[in-house]
Motif scaffolding. Structure first.
Motif: not given
Length: 160
Positions: A81-84, A87-88, A145-147, A149-154
């Motif tokens: 389970t991933v907490d976005a 992990l942001a 990577a999962a994070s 996919r949720v909101g994108g990262l820089s």
């Protein structure tokens, strides 16, 4: 002579004890003696952790290391389970670089171990320990990577 599943469980126990701060701290967390935890940590002893210790230590480090191996031994996998929000701020590049470094370490260990055409038990244990380090790095990369996919990262500074 124990089978491969035994060594896989013992490796998971070692990883769990390490993640919980070592033999003494792990013993304190699950009310076990230093000697007992030392036997769980050593391939030379047949002792496996009781379920209550596994549950307490996995909760302490928030990593289902032994449980994942038990699932794997039964042909199953645990779902992450991933907490976005948590992990942001993950750094995809740093996680990827760590995987590359640890994979290189594993290749180097393997090359040294196989160079003489023999694989000793100590060399096999060293390869197994490095696999554990690589596995942890891959897990962290997958979480990053999962994070993403949720909101994108820089991945190169700046905001999302």
């Amino acid at each position: 002579m124990p089978s491969a599943w035994f060594y896989r469980l013992k490796a998971a126990q070692r990883d769990l004890i390490e993640r919980c701060g070592g033999i003494i701290r792990a013993g304190e967390k699950c009310s076990a003696s230093k000697t007992e935890v030392g036997r769980w940590n050593n391939d030379g002893y047949p002792d496996l952790m009781p379920l209550s210790a596994v549950i307490q230590l996995e909760a302490d480090c928030s990593m289902p290391l032994v449980t994942a191996v038990l699932a794997e031994l039964n042909g199953r996998r645990l779902a992450d389970t991933v907490d976005a929000g948590e992990l942001a701020n993950a750094s995809m590049m740093a996680s990827h670089a760590e995987v590359v470094v640890q994979a290189g370490e594993l290749m180097a260990k393997g090359a040294l171990a196989f160079a003489d055409g023999r694989l000793t038990p100590a060399e096999a244990a060293g390869i197994d320990r490095q696999c554990s380090v690589l596995e942890r790095a891959v897990s962290e990369l997958r979480l990053a990577a999962a994070s993403a996919r949720v909101g994108g990262l820089s991945v190169v500074g700046g905001a999302k």
